[in-house]
Design a protein around this motif. Structure first.
Motif, PDB file in Angstrom:
ATOM      1  N   ASP A 175       0.847  -1.184   0.000  1.00 56.59           N
ATOM      2  CA  ASP A 175       0.000   0.000   0.000  1.00 56.59           C
ATOM      3  C   ASP A 175       0.888   1.243   0.000  1.00 56.59           C
ATOM      4  O   ASP A 175       2.122   1.153   0.071  1.00 56.59           O
ATOM      5  CB  ASP A 175      -0.971  -0.018   1.183  1.00 56.59           C
ATOM      6  CG  ASP A 175      -0.275  -0.071   2.541  1.00 56.59           C
ATOM      7  OD1 ASP A 175       0.838   0.475   2.679  1.00 56.59           O
ATOM      8  OD2 ASP A 175      -0.859  -0.658   3.476  1.00 56.59           O
ATOM      9  N   LYS A 176       0.271   2.420  -0.048  1.00 51.14           N
ATOM     10  CA  LYS A 176       1.047   3.641  -0.211  1.00 51.14           C
ATOM     11  C   LYS A 176       2.007   3.878   0.948  1.00 51.14           C
ATOM     12  O   LYS A 176       3.160   4.284   0.748  1.00 51.14           O
ATOM     13  CB  LYS A 176       0.123   4.850  -0.379  1.00 51.14           C
ATOM     14  CG  LYS A 176       0.883   6.144  -0.680  1.00 51.14           C
ATOM     15  CD  LYS A 176      -0.039   7.349  -0.752  1.00 51.14           C
ATOM     16  CE  LYS A 176      -0.953   7.275  -1.942  1.00 51.14           C
ATOM     17  NZ  LYS A 176      -1.759   8.525  -2.097  1.00 51.14           N
ATOM     18  N   LYS A 180       6.038   3.938   0.362  1.00 52.83           N
ATOM     19  CA  LYS A 180       6.878   5.092   0.685  1.00 52.83           C
ATOM     20  C   LYS A 180       8.002   4.702   1.639  1.00 52.83           C
ATOM     21  O   LYS A 180       9.131   5.197   1.520  1.00 52.83           O
ATOM     22  CB  LYS A 180       6.029   6.214   1.273  1.00 52.83           C
ATOM     23  CG  LYS A 180       5.183   6.953   0.233  1.00 52.83           C
ATOM     24  CD  LYS A 180       4.474   8.157   0.840  1.00 52.83           C
ATOM     25  CE  LYS A 180       3.801   8.993  -0.234  1.00 52.83           C
ATOM     26  NZ  LYS A 180       3.143  10.199   0.340  1.00 52.83           N
ATOM     27  N   VAL A 346       3.697  -2.343  -6.038  1.00 50.13           N
ATOM     28  CA  VAL A 346       2.707  -1.540  -5.311  1.00 50.13           C
ATOM     29  C   VAL A 346       1.286  -1.860  -5.757  1.00 50.13           C
ATOM     30  O   VAL A 346       1.045  -2.389  -6.843  1.00 50.13           O
ATOM     31  CB  VAL A 346       2.989  -0.029  -5.469  1.00 50.13           C
ATOM     32  CG1 VAL A 346       4.421   0.285  -5.043  1.00 50.13           C
ATOM     33  CG2 VAL A 346       2.761   0.431  -6.899  1.00 50.13           C
ATOM     34  N   CYS A 350      -2.040   3.006  -6.065  1.00 46.99           N
ATOM     35  CA  CYS A 350      -0.888   3.907  -6.009  1.00 46.99           C
ATOM     36  C   CYS A 350      -0.558   4.489  -7.379  1.00 46.99           C
ATOM     37  O   CYS A 350       0.353   5.318  -7.500  1.00 46.99           O
ATOM     38  CB  CYS A 350       0.344   3.170  -5.493  1.00 46.99           C
ATOM     39  SG  CYS A 350       0.274   2.692  -3.755  1.00 46.99           S
ATOM     40  N   LYS A 357      -0.512   9.799  -9.996  1.00 45.13           N
ATOM     41  CA  LYS A 357      -0.304   9.132  -8.707  1.00 45.13           C
ATOM     42  C   LYS A 357       1.118   8.600  -8.573  1.00 45.13           C
ATOM     43  O   LYS A 357       1.713   8.670  -7.499  1.00 45.13           O
ATOM     44  CB  LYS A 357      -1.327   8.004  -8.525  1.00 45.13           C
ATOM     45  CG  LYS A 357      -2.736   8.496  -8.244  1.00 45.13           C
ATOM     46  CD  LYS A 357      -3.654   7.337  -7.877  1.00 45.13           C
ATOM     47  CE  LYS A 357      -5.043   7.831  -7.503  1.00 45.13           C
ATOM     48  NZ  LYS A 357      -5.944   6.711  -7.133  1.00 45.13           N
ATOM     49  N   GLU A 358       1.664   8.079  -9.646  1.00 45.91           N
ATOM     50  CA  GLU A 358       3.054   7.630  -9.550  1.00 45.91           C
ATOM     51  C   GLU A 358       3.984   8.823  -9.340  1.00 45.91           C
ATOM     52  O   GLU A 358       5.038   8.703  -8.698  1.00 45.91           O
ATOM     53  CB  GLU A 358       3.466   6.828 -10.783  1.00 45.91           C
ATOM     54  CG  GLU A 358       3.640   7.665 -12.043  1.00 45.91           C
ATOM     55  CD  GLU A 358       3.710   6.823 -13.300  1.00 45.91           C
ATOM     56  OE1 GLU A 358       4.826   6.585 -13.790  1.00 45.91           O
ATOM     57  OE2 GLU A 358       2.642   6.419 -13.799  1.00 45.91           O
ATOM     58  N   GLU A 360       3.467  11.243  -7.391  1.00 44.20           N
ATOM     59  CA  GLU A 360       3.530  11.468  -5.949  1.00 44.20           C
ATOM     60  C   GLU A 360       4.597  10.584  -5.319  1.00 44.20           C
ATOM     61  O   GLU A 360       5.364  11.033  -4.448  1.00 44.20           O
ATOM     62  CB  GLU A 360       2.174  11.184  -5.311  1.00 44.20           C
ATOM     63  CG  GLU A 360       2.160  11.374  -3.800  1.00 44.20           C
ATOM     64  CD  GLU A 360       0.832  11.003  -3.159  1.00 44.20           C
ATOM     65  OE1 GLU A 360       0.805  10.862  -1.923  1.00 44.20           O
ATOM     66  OE2 GLU A 360      -0.166  10.831  -3.895  1.00 44.20           O
ATOM     67  N   LEU A 361       4.683   9.324  -5.743  1.00 44.52           N
ATOM     68  CA  LEU A 361       5.711   8.426  -5.226  1.00 44.52           C
ATOM     69  C   LEU A 361       7.104   8.863  -5.674  1.00 44.52           C
ATOM     70  O   LEU A 361       8.068   8.803  -4.895  1.00 44.52           O
ATOM     71  CB  LEU A 361       5.443   6.992  -5.682  1.00 44.52           C
ATOM     72  CG  LEU A 361       4.188   6.311  -5.133  1.00 44.52           C
ATOM     73  CD1 LEU A 361       4.059   4.901  -5.692  1.00 44.52           C
ATOM     74  CD2 LEU A 361       4.194   6.280  -3.613  1.00 44.52           C
TER      75      LEU A 361
END
Length: 457
Positions: A175-176, A180, A346, A350, A357-358, A360-361
């Motif tokens: 999960d996110k 992270k 992931v 995510c 959204k990727e 953000e990672l």
């Protein structure tokens, strides 16, 4: 599974000796009474594992006494055994990909050499504070020569066990929060070994030994390690698997107007260029301008190689991360680990078809890497990282190249083992997201199409 390389049950005294030596206890053979002794061990079937490239099991250890420092000895260890001639996956390679036999032999040696190196033990574990599975003992019997000779190689390693009794767990896909935490760990590793870091300035001898221990250019996806002929199978592999996805792909707005059957062909046309750009250190001097970004990569950062431990005393709030499996570790671009992790490890939530959204990672990883580059002496400030050492746009460019290179390997090879699942199962824990999650596979195709279109403009 719990047999030595000669096929005999594991000897209790061998296990005892390896664990005591790794713990720093005196050599039991050199003194009359060791600080501790292993009374017995057991091997529950629930802790056994039989994979494509190895078998393994959890050894439950029953000790009498403490180590020399008065500390409790580990209640378990993980035993990994490789008798290549007994593995059907290895035997199949004799006809389908014989060059991979020698490659796999070296990969087992790389893992042991890295885990026993000062770069790992004094560097990553002690200096950087990362949790890397410790090597407790090994029995390595490589065979040199051609594939028929090399497949007779045998390897056994005894490893630190990230077990559930100690609070360690794994996720089917991360999960996110877990993703992270893993990205921060990889960023720390990348920053520690980045070109120009304190490690290279202050530990030159350790650095020279590290260069000898690992792959010149690491990474399971690396085209030289996969075989350059794979680059000619991208279109064929994509067309063969496309019927599994085509109905869902037609419903994705980002693919409106895209001729789906041409995606593999378009990627194959640029596969060699992309592969060399993503993995530029497979030969000396291929792309010297990228040496400034050279670092050590894990090489196979899938979720099955990541353990998590949630603790109330963790100052960062997220889980502690433990890393295993360094067979494909070597030098490379950090973006290849990043793209491999996002595409393989992931949960689908995510990621998004538009890439937001990727992003953000990637932003989170970049922030962690920037801090690590300052902490380990590559840059004097975050501003210097952003403006000179490693601008965010450079990471983005390298990430996009690496993601396309991953598509090459997935389309040409990995999707032969495609098996979609809607619910997590223990049997599929070791499989990557693109080989078991339909949303993940659809995302990979959609992002591939978008990145190819951007290159073609």
């Amino acid at each position: 599974v719990s047999r030595d390389l000669d096929g005999e049950p594991l000897d209790r005294s061998w296990i005892e000796q390896q664990v005591l030596n790794a713990a720093g206890s005196a050599d039991a053979a050199a003194i009359n009474k060791p600080a501790a002794s292993l009374r017995s061990y057991s091997v529950p079937e629930s802790g056994a594992w039989r994979g494509l490239m190895s078998t393994g099991c959890r050894l439950e250890l029953d000790w009498d006494g403490l180590d020399d420092a008065g500390r409790a000895l580990p209640s378990s260890a993980f035993y990994k055994r490789v008798v290549m001639s007994n593995l059907s996956h290895a035997r199949d390679k004799l006809t389908s990909a014989p060059h991979k036999i020698s490659r796999d032999v070296k990969s087992y040696q790389v893992e042991t050499a890295f885990l026993t190196s000062k770069a790992c033990q004094r560097g990553l574990i002690e200096d950087a504070g990362l949790r890397i599975c410790r090597l407790l003992g090994s029995d390595l019997r490589p065979r040199t020569g051609g594939p028929q000779e090399a497949i007779q190689s045998r390897f056994a390693v005894l490893l630190e066990d990230f077990c559930d009794k100690d609070g360690w767990t794994q996720q089917w896909l991360l999960d996110k929060v877990a993703a992270k935490a893993a990205l921060k760990t990889f960023a720390t590793m990348h920053g520690y070994f980045w070109t120009g870091s304190n490690f290279w300035k202050q530990r030159k001898e350790d650095g020279a030994l590290l260069e000898e221990a690992v792959w010149r250019n690491g990474g399971y996806m690396q085209p030289q390690l996969q075989g350059w002929d794979q680059l000619n199978l991208v279109d064929k592999g994509f067309r063969a698997r496309l019927p599994s996805f085509v109905d869902e792909l037609k419903r994705i707005p980002e693919l409106d107007g895209v001729e789906l059957e041409t995606i593999g062909q378009r990627l194959q046309m640029v596969a060699k260029e992309i592969g060399i750009s993503a993995h530029p250190f497979y030969e000396e001097g291929v792309q010297p301008e990228l040496e400034q970004y050279r670092t050590l990569i894990h090489g196979d950062p899938k979720q099955a190689n990541i353990f998590l431990r949630y603790r109330n005393d963790n100052a960062n709030g997220g889980p502690e991360v433990g890393l295993i499996d360094f067979q494909w570790s070597g030098f490379g671009l950090a973006a290849t680990d990043l793209a491999h992790h996002i595409s393989a490890a992931v949960t689908p939530d995510c990621m998004s078809y538009d890439g937001s959204k990727e992003a953000e990672l990637i932003d989170y990883y970049y922030s962690c890497l920037s801090n690590a580059l300052v902490d380990f002496g590559v840059a004097s400030s975050i501003t210097e990282v952003e403006e000179r050492v490693f601008p965010r746009r450079v990471l983005q460019e390298q990430y996009e190249t690496a993601l396309l290179d991953i598509c090459r390997m997935v389309f040409a090879y990995a999707w032969r083992r495609w098996k979609p699942e809607t619910e997590p199962t223990a049997a599929s824990l070791n499989r990557n997201s693109y080989n078991k999650s339909l949303p993940s596979a659809l995302w990979l195709i959609t992002r591939c199409s978008a990145l190819l279109e951007a290159r073609e403009k």
